[in-house]
Design an enzyme around this catalytic site. Sequence first.
Site, PDB file in Angstrom:
ATOM      1  N   THR A  50      80.065 103.761  -3.030  1.00 32.28           N
ATOM      2  CA  THR A  50      78.631 103.857  -3.307  1.00 32.28           C
ATOM      3  C   THR A  50      78.361 105.133  -4.097  1.00 32.28           C
ATOM      4  O   THR A  50      78.943 106.183  -3.836  1.00 32.28           O
ATOM      5  CB  THR A  50      77.806 103.848  -2.011  1.00 32.28           C
ATOM      6  N   ALA A  91      79.887 106.736   0.377  1.00 32.76           N
ATOM      7  CA  ALA A  91      79.838 108.185   0.220  1.00 32.76           C
ATOM      8  C   ALA A  91      78.625 108.657  -0.563  1.00 32.76           C
ATOM      9  O   ALA A  91      78.270 109.824  -0.514  1.00 32.76           O
ATOM     10  CB  ALA A  91      81.104 108.672  -0.489  1.00 32.76           C
ATOM     11  N   LYS A  92      78.011 107.734  -1.316  1.00 24.57           N
ATOM     12  CA  LYS A  92      76.829 108.062  -2.137  1.00 24.57           C
ATOM     13  C   LYS A  92      77.082 109.289  -3.009  1.00 24.57           C
ATOM     14  O   LYS A  92      76.247 110.181  -3.119  1.00 24.57           O
ATOM     15  CB  LYS A  92      75.596 108.239  -1.267  1.00 24.57           C
ATOM     16  N   ARG A  93      78.229 109.330  -3.665  1.00 24.52           N
ATOM     17  CA  ARG A  93      78.597 110.451  -4.502  1.00 24.52           C
ATOM     18  C   ARG A  93      77.845 110.385  -5.834  1.00 24.52           C
ATOM     19  O   ARG A  93      77.474 109.319  -6.303  1.00 24.52           O
ATOM     20  CB  ARG A  93      80.102 110.458  -4.756  1.00 24.52           C
TER      21      ARG A  93
END
Length: 269
Positions: A118, A91-93
């Site tokens: 992620t 999700a690359k939050r």
Amino acid sequence: MPTPFAAALEERTLRLKTRLCIGLDPRLTAYRDADHLRQHTLEVLELTAPLAACIKPQLAFYEALGVPGLEILEEVCSLARALELPVILDAKRGDIGSTAEAYAAAWLTGRHAGSALTVNPFLGFRTLDPFTAAARAHGGALFVLVKTSNPDQADLQGSGVSEKVAAEVARLGAEEGPGLSSVGAVVGATHPEELAHWRAAMPQATLLLPGLGAQGAQAADLAAAFLPGGVGAVVSASRGIQYADGLNLEASLRAAQQFRDELNAALLA
């Protein structure tokens, strides 16, 4: 509490002799409708699970479908748990304060407890704190973006920035004592000449290496990312497995077998 993510991943890697992370990135344009997408994605997961150390659903493709997509994601995660397959939610939050806490609660607690996420650190290292706390409390993990696989990553990740992020990953890992920590790192498989550097810089981090297959990375070039014994890293392939030959499930199985075997061979070379 479930087995900590890093330990579960290492156990599966050694037991099944696989370092392959299978990305599940279902694109609606490839299917008749959302039901067809759901069916094929679950079939790919179940068929290739014995070849996988973990799976990595890319949340964007599920979010694009709205509520039905999130329901499909829940089914993917539920099936993976039934198959004892660790899940990395891609999700690359990354955000500040209560927003970061909400993201951490959404993806590292409750229904997804014990999974990994992620995380984007580029709003500052303190933004990692809620994710680190949630991962440690629930047996999960986070994978911090250090050196991504896309060609234009150097716009922001050059000039020593990635080195600063790697140093923070190493510091967080050292807080947990010896062994692989709950704080891993994303390092693109498309940077094979740098893998020994990043492995040394983050000795306790599990490395997630995206870019195998469609992005051009080659399994034979990736041995330097691993710790002794062939652990401490997983290599992700998505389109090259899910869409190896259109929607042909046998082609997906063959592609997963080939990637797994090539990664194992690289460690023996």
